[in-house]
Scaffold this motif. Structure first.
Motif, PDB file in Angstrom:
ATOM      1  N   MET A   1       0.848  -1.191   0.000  1.00  0.00           N
ATOM      2  CA  MET A   1       0.000   0.000   0.000  1.00  0.00           C
ATOM      3  C   MET A   1       0.885   1.243   0.000  1.00  0.00           C
ATOM      4  SD  MET A   1      -3.048   1.052   2.649  1.00  0.00           S
ATOM      5  CE  MET A   1      -4.050  -0.335   2.140  1.00  0.00           C
ATOM      6  N   SER A   2       0.588   2.201  -0.875  1.00  0.00           N
ATOM      7  CA  SER A   2       1.404   3.401  -1.000  1.00  0.00           C
ATOM      8  C   SER A   2       1.104   4.390   0.123  1.00  0.00           C
ATOM      9  CB  SER A   2       1.144   4.062  -2.355  1.00  0.00           C
ATOM     10  OG  SER A   2      -0.186   4.555  -2.411  1.00  0.00           O
ATOM     11  N   LEU A   3       1.983   5.389   0.246  1.00  0.00           N
ATOM     12  CA  LEU A   3       1.782   6.422   1.258  1.00  0.00           C
ATOM     13  C   LEU A   3       0.515   7.230   0.976  1.00  0.00           C
ATOM     14  CD1 LEU A   3       5.427   7.753   1.810  1.00  0.00           C
ATOM     15  CD2 LEU A   3       4.045   6.348   3.365  1.00  0.00           C
ATOM     16  N   GLN A   4       0.194   7.428  -0.324  1.00  0.00           N
ATOM     17  CA  GLN A   4      -1.018   8.157  -0.680  1.00  0.00           C
ATOM     18  C   GLN A   4      -2.258   7.422  -0.194  1.00  0.00           C
ATOM     19  OE1 GLN A   4      -1.423  11.077  -1.859  1.00  0.00           O
ATOM     20  NE2 GLN A   4      -3.616  11.068  -2.291  1.00  0.00           N
ATOM     21  N   GLU A   5      -2.266   6.105  -0.343  1.00  0.00           N
ATOM     22  CA  GLU A   5      -3.413   5.311   0.118  1.00  0.00           C
ATOM     23  C   GLU A   5      -3.507   5.319   1.634  1.00  0.00           C
ATOM     24  OE1 GLU A   5      -2.354   1.728  -1.816  1.00  0.00           O
ATOM     25  OE2 GLU A   5      -3.482   2.158  -3.650  1.00  0.00           O
ATOM     26  N   LEU A   6      -2.373   5.233   2.315  1.00  0.00           N
ATOM     27  CA  LEU A   6      -2.370   5.315   3.781  1.00  0.00           C
ATOM     28  C   LEU A   6      -2.879   6.681   4.246  1.00  0.00           C
ATOM     29  CD1 LEU A   6       0.970   3.518   4.741  1.00  0.00           C
ATOM     30  CD2 LEU A   6      -1.357   2.737   5.226  1.00  0.00           C
ATOM     31  N   TRP A   7      -2.508   7.721   3.505  1.00  0.00           N
ATOM     32  CA  TRP A   7      -2.962   9.072   3.838  1.00  0.00           C
ATOM     33  C   TRP A   7      -4.482   9.167   3.742  1.00  0.00           C
ATOM     34  CZ3 TRP A   7      -2.386  13.459   6.132  1.00  0.00           C
ATOM     35  CH2 TRP A   7      -3.062  14.596   5.690  1.00  0.00           C
ATOM     36  N   LEU A   8      -5.061   8.545   2.702  1.00  0.00           N
ATOM     37  CA  LEU A   8      -6.508   8.573   2.544  1.00  0.00           C
ATOM     38  C   LEU A   8      -7.220   7.734   3.603  1.00  0.00           C
ATOM     39  CD1 LEU A   8      -6.767   8.331  -1.360  1.00  0.00           C
ATOM     40  CD2 LEU A   8      -7.005  10.360   0.078  1.00  0.00           C
ATOM     41  N   LEU A   9      -6.531   6.757   4.162  1.00  0.00           N
ATOM     42  CA  LEU A   9      -7.099   5.922   5.236  1.00  0.00           C
ATOM     43  C   LEU A   9      -6.815   6.483   6.633  1.00  0.00           C
ATOM     44  CD1 LEU A   9      -6.456   2.228   4.089  1.00  0.00           C
ATOM     45  CD2 LEU A   9      -8.663   3.329   4.455  1.00  0.00           C
ATOM     46  N   LEU A  10      -6.148   7.637   6.703  1.00  0.00           N
ATOM     47  CA  LEU A  10      -5.710   8.156   7.997  1.00  0.00           C
ATOM     48  C   LEU A  10      -6.847   8.334   9.004  1.00  0.00           C
ATOM     49  CD1 LEU A  10      -3.313   9.073   9.667  1.00  0.00           C
ATOM     50  CD2 LEU A  10      -3.600  11.382   8.722  1.00  0.00           C
ATOM     51  N   PRO A  11      -8.020   8.910   8.646  1.00  0.00           N
ATOM     52  CA  PRO A  11      -9.104   9.017   9.644  1.00  0.00           C
ATOM     53  C   PRO A  11      -9.517   7.658  10.212  1.00  0.00           C
ATOM     54  CG  PRO A  11      -9.580  10.377   7.727  1.00  0.00           C
ATOM     55  CD  PRO A  11      -8.395   9.546   7.368  1.00  0.00           C
ATOM     56  N   VAL A  12      -9.562   6.642   9.359  1.00  0.00           N
ATOM     57  CA  VAL A  12      -9.917   5.292   9.818  1.00  0.00           C
ATOM     58  C   VAL A  12      -8.839   4.753  10.752  1.00  0.00           C
ATOM     59  CG1 VAL A  12     -10.276   2.914   9.053  1.00  0.00           C
ATOM     60  CG2 VAL A  12     -11.299   4.798   7.776  1.00  0.00           C
ATOM     61  N   LEU A  13      -7.590   4.955  10.395  1.00  0.00           N
ATOM     62  CA  LEU A  13      -6.488   4.454  11.233  1.00  0.00           C
ATOM     63  C   LEU A  13      -6.465   5.156  12.585  1.00  0.00           C
ATOM     64  CD1 LEU A  13      -3.661   4.264   8.521  1.00  0.00           C
ATOM     65  CD2 LEU A  13      -5.070   2.398   9.423  1.00  0.00           C
ATOM     66  N   ILE A  14      -6.760   6.441  12.604  1.00  0.00           N
ATOM     67  CA  ILE A  14      -6.785   7.185  13.878  1.00  0.00           C
ATOM     68  C   ILE A  14      -7.868   6.628  14.787  1.00  0.00           C
ATOM     69  CG2 ILE A  14      -7.351   9.424  14.899  1.00  0.00           C
ATOM     70  CD1 ILE A  14      -5.964  10.743  12.511  1.00  0.00           C
ATOM     71  N   ILE A  15      -9.039   6.333  14.246  1.00  0.00           N
ATOM     72  CA  ILE A  15     -10.117   5.778  15.069  1.00  0.00           C
ATOM     73  C   ILE A  15      -9.747   4.389  15.573  1.00  0.00           C
ATOM     74  CG2 ILE A  15     -12.536   5.037  15.063  1.00  0.00           C
ATOM     75  CD1 ILE A  15     -13.121   7.250  13.083  1.00  0.00           C
ATOM     76  N   CYS A  16      -9.093   3.582  14.735  1.00  0.00           N
ATOM     77  CA  CYS A  16      -8.652   2.258  15.175  1.00  0.00           C
ATOM     78  C   CYS A  16      -7.664   2.367  16.336  1.00  0.00           C
ATOM     79  CB  CYS A  16      -8.001   1.507  14.018  1.00  0.00           C
ATOM     80  SG  CYS A  16      -9.151   1.010  12.722  1.00  0.00           S
ATOM     81  N   VAL A  17      -6.726   3.294  16.231  1.00  0.00           N
ATOM     82  CA  VAL A  17      -5.764   3.516  17.327  1.00  0.00           C
ATOM     83  C   VAL A  17      -6.498   3.991  18.585  1.00  0.00           C
ATOM     84  CG1 VAL A  17      -3.828   4.938  18.094  1.00  0.00           C
ATOM     85  CG2 VAL A  17      -3.827   3.956  15.792  1.00  0.00           C
ATOM     86  N   GLY A  18      -7.516   4.838  18.404  1.00  0.00           N
ATOM     87  CA  GLY A  18      -8.305   5.301  19.544  1.00  0.00           C
ATOM     88  C   GLY A  18      -9.021   4.162  20.253  1.00  0.00           C
ATOM     89  N   VAL A  19      -9.561   3.216  19.493  1.00  0.00           N
ATOM     90  CA  VAL A  19     -10.233   2.052  20.093  1.00  0.00           C
ATOM     91  C   VAL A  19      -9.241   1.238  20.928  1.00  0.00           C
ATOM     92  CG1 VAL A  19     -11.385  -0.133  19.584  1.00  0.00           C
ATOM     93  CG2 VAL A  19     -12.014   1.925  18.322  1.00  0.00           C
ATOM     94  N   LEU A  20      -8.072   0.973  20.363  1.00  0.00           N
ATOM     95  CA  LEU A  20      -7.058   0.201  21.089  1.00  0.00           C
ATOM     96  C   LEU A  20      -6.592   0.952  22.346  1.00  0.00           C
ATOM     97  CD1 LEU A  20      -4.922  -1.094  18.081  1.00  0.00           C
ATOM     98  CD2 LEU A  20      -6.565  -2.380  19.448  1.00  0.00           C
ATOM     99  N   THR A  21      -6.438   2.265  22.241  1.00  0.00           N
ATOM    100  CA  THR A  21      -6.010   3.061  23.394  1.00  0.00           C
ATOM    101  C   THR A  21      -7.042   3.003  24.515  1.00  0.00           C
ATOM    102  OG1 THR A  21      -4.846   4.569  21.893  1.00  0.00           O
ATOM    103  CG2 THR A  21      -5.268   5.350  24.139  1.00  0.00           C
ATOM    104  N   LEU A  22      -8.323   3.105  24.157  1.00  0.00           N
ATOM    105  CA  LEU A  22      -9.374   3.027  25.174  1.00  0.00           C
ATOM    106  C   LEU A  22      -9.421   1.650  25.829  1.00  0.00           C
ATOM    107  CD1 LEU A  22     -12.376   5.005  23.643  1.00  0.00           C
ATOM    108  CD2 LEU A  22     -11.200   5.486  25.773  1.00  0.00           C
ATOM    109  N   MET A  23      -9.181   0.613  25.060  1.00  0.00           N
ATOM    110  CA  MET A  23      -9.143  -0.731  25.641  1.00  0.00           C
ATOM    111  C   MET A  23      -8.008  -0.857  26.655  1.00  0.00           C
ATOM    112  SD  MET A  23      -9.918  -3.241  22.405  1.00  0.00           S
ATOM    113  CE  MET A  23     -11.548  -3.321  21.654  1.00  0.00           C
TER     114      MET A  23
END
Length: 477
Positions: A1-23
């Motif tokens: 996966m390219s950096l551009q694709e990761l950039w477009l997925l950034l909001p999703v990745l931030i929420i995933c990290v937030g879920v793990l942090t809350l756990m």
């Protein structure tokens, strides 16, 4: 996966990290304030990442997901709703609540994650996984107060009927796959529509119509709304509706021309029935939650008008009108349920809900009554509110298509809706009959409510502020 694709997925990745942090936080040390702060921070960072991505043209990220400008706008709406729920949950639970907070915030992030992924979906697998992630998270939030019998009853009804709707959705996609041999939505619906494929698409529409509370698949809505904790009801009436409608309008725009006439007839009758029946049943309600449930049925009928018109005129105009109207509905719903949340407590058996309980609210809490008044005026489509612009958009599009049956239903439904909305407003300004307690503090929540109220008025007075941006987004897409 390219950096551009990761950039477009950034909001999703931030929420995933937030879920793990809350756990991890819940396992390390339970703290309601910390959990709320982490949730709001996560959603704010995701919102900031989404805003930084603008403007970006349509781009495939993976086999399952894609980024498109109008999808980013819908994702922004979902994050706005989730931030509202997170800010209101702290005052609603109180400091000495019997319920724990961390699980609620984890479920909130998961439901928001499911909604955003649903908006980005381009494959049947991602559609099913996203819609179930959102629905199952929301199901637990509807029954969050385990001592409320009505909440448990409403959650059970939602579980059984939502399962049935998902079964229809799966069966519909299976029939479409059987005729096309494709699982990508664009390829699945681009092949000629045979009888089996048409039946499959009708089943898919029925499954999504359940999630949108459209007639005749609306029966679960009032009972679930009334039983659920009021802050969870806000999530159900706004986040799930916006996410599912984003998928719904995407599928509608992919329909082959030979099937358009049949779909126009079916969706037209569904929209007319939702507008008229929803408003008529709302007339008979004393419970504000049930009134808002039937009102949601009617407003989803209004939004469905855009889906009908989408098959007759320029798609970009329809998306602009539907987006504006959906924003107007979400803003008003957030404000109404926010006021009810600030007047209720999670640990009580029932929220402040009956209309007589709100009599004279203006004389004791003028600010809350004013916010609710503006929200109801916006739902009624009165001038200088964003609701007026939203209805004007849809009426203009319906007239342009000469869909006079839809125009008539919209006008009749709006007239009936104005009656019961004004009845609520008159109750707020009637003589005070009883003491109405509101949550003390909650300054951050009230500031957020003030910002949304200002937006309701600003976009009603200057609709070009958003309209120009929507047109630019659609031009990019």
């Amino acid at each position: 996966m390219s950096l551009q694709e990761l950039w477009l997925l950034l909001p999703v990745l931030i929420i995933c990290v937030g879920v793990l942090t809350l756990m991890l936080q819940a396992a390390w040390q339970r703290n309601n304030v910390l959990a709320q702060g982490l949730t709001v921070l996560t959603l704010t960072l995701a919102l900031g990442a989404l805003i930084c991505q603008y403007p970006t043209d349509m781009r495939t990220i993976t086999l399952l997901f894609e980024h498109e400008p109008i999808g980013g706008f819908f994702s922004l709406l979902l994050l706005m709703v989730a931030i509202s729920v997170a800010l209101l949950q702290g005052p609603y639970m109180g400091k000495n609540s019997k319920e724990v907070a961390e699980e609620f915030y984890i479920l909130l992030l998961l439901s928001c994650l499911g909604g955003i992924l649903l908006v980005m979906s381009r494959h049947v697998a991602s559609v099913i996984l996203s819609i179930e992630l959102m629905s199952l998270s929301m199901l637990a939030m509807l029954a969050y107060n385990r001592e409320r019998k009505l909440a448990l009853e409403g959650a059970m009804k939602y579980l059984l009927l939502s399962g049935a709707a998902t079964s229809l959705l799966l069966l519909g996609f299976a029939l479409l796959y059987a005729t096309s041999g494709q699982l990508l939505l664009t390829q699945m619906l681009s092949s000629p529509m045979q009888l089996v494929a048409k039946s499959g698409f009708v089943l898919v529409v029925a499954g999504l119509a359940f999630k949108l509370s459209l007639v005749p698949l609306h029966f679960w809505t009032p009972d679930v709304y009334q039983g659920a904790p009021v802050n969870s009801t806000l999530l159900l009436t706004s986040l799930s509706k916006a996410a599912v409608f984003a998928l719904f309008i995407k599928l509608i725009l992919l329909i082959p021309p030979e099937f358009e006439a049949d779909m126009v007839r079916m969706l037209s009758w569904m929209a007319i029935a939702s507008m008229l029946l929803g408003n008529w049943l709302a007339l008979q309600q004393r419970s504000l939650k049930r009134l808002m449930a039937y009102s949601a049925i009617a407003h989803m009928g209004y939004v469905l008008v855009a889906g009908v018109i989408a098959m007759g005129i320029d798609h970009s105009l329809v998306l602009e009108g539907a987006s504006y109207y959906l924003l107007a509905y979400l803003v008003a719903s957030i404000l109404i349920f926010a006021v009810l949340t600030l007047l209720s407590k999670l640990d009580e058996q029932q929220d402040l809900d009956d209309l007589p309980q709100l009599q004279g609210l203006f004389w004791q809490h003028p600010w809350l009554a004013s916010v609710m008044t503006l929200a109801f005026l916006s739902l009624a489509g009165m001038p200088i509110t964003i609701g007026f612009i939203g209805k004007f958009y849809l009426l203009t599009l319906a007239v342009k298509l000469s869909a006079w049956w839809l125009v008539t239903a919209m006008l009749v439904g709006s007239a009936v809706g104005l009656y019961y909305y004004l009845r609520v407003i008159f109750t707020l300004f009637a003589p005070l009959q009883r003491d109405i307690q509101q949550t003390s503090g909650a300054y951050l929540s009230k500031m957020w409510i003030g910002v949304i109220t200002a937006g309701l008025l600003l976009l009603g007075i200057l609709p070009g502020l958003l309209g120009d941006e929507l047109r630019r987004i659609l031009a990019i897409g």
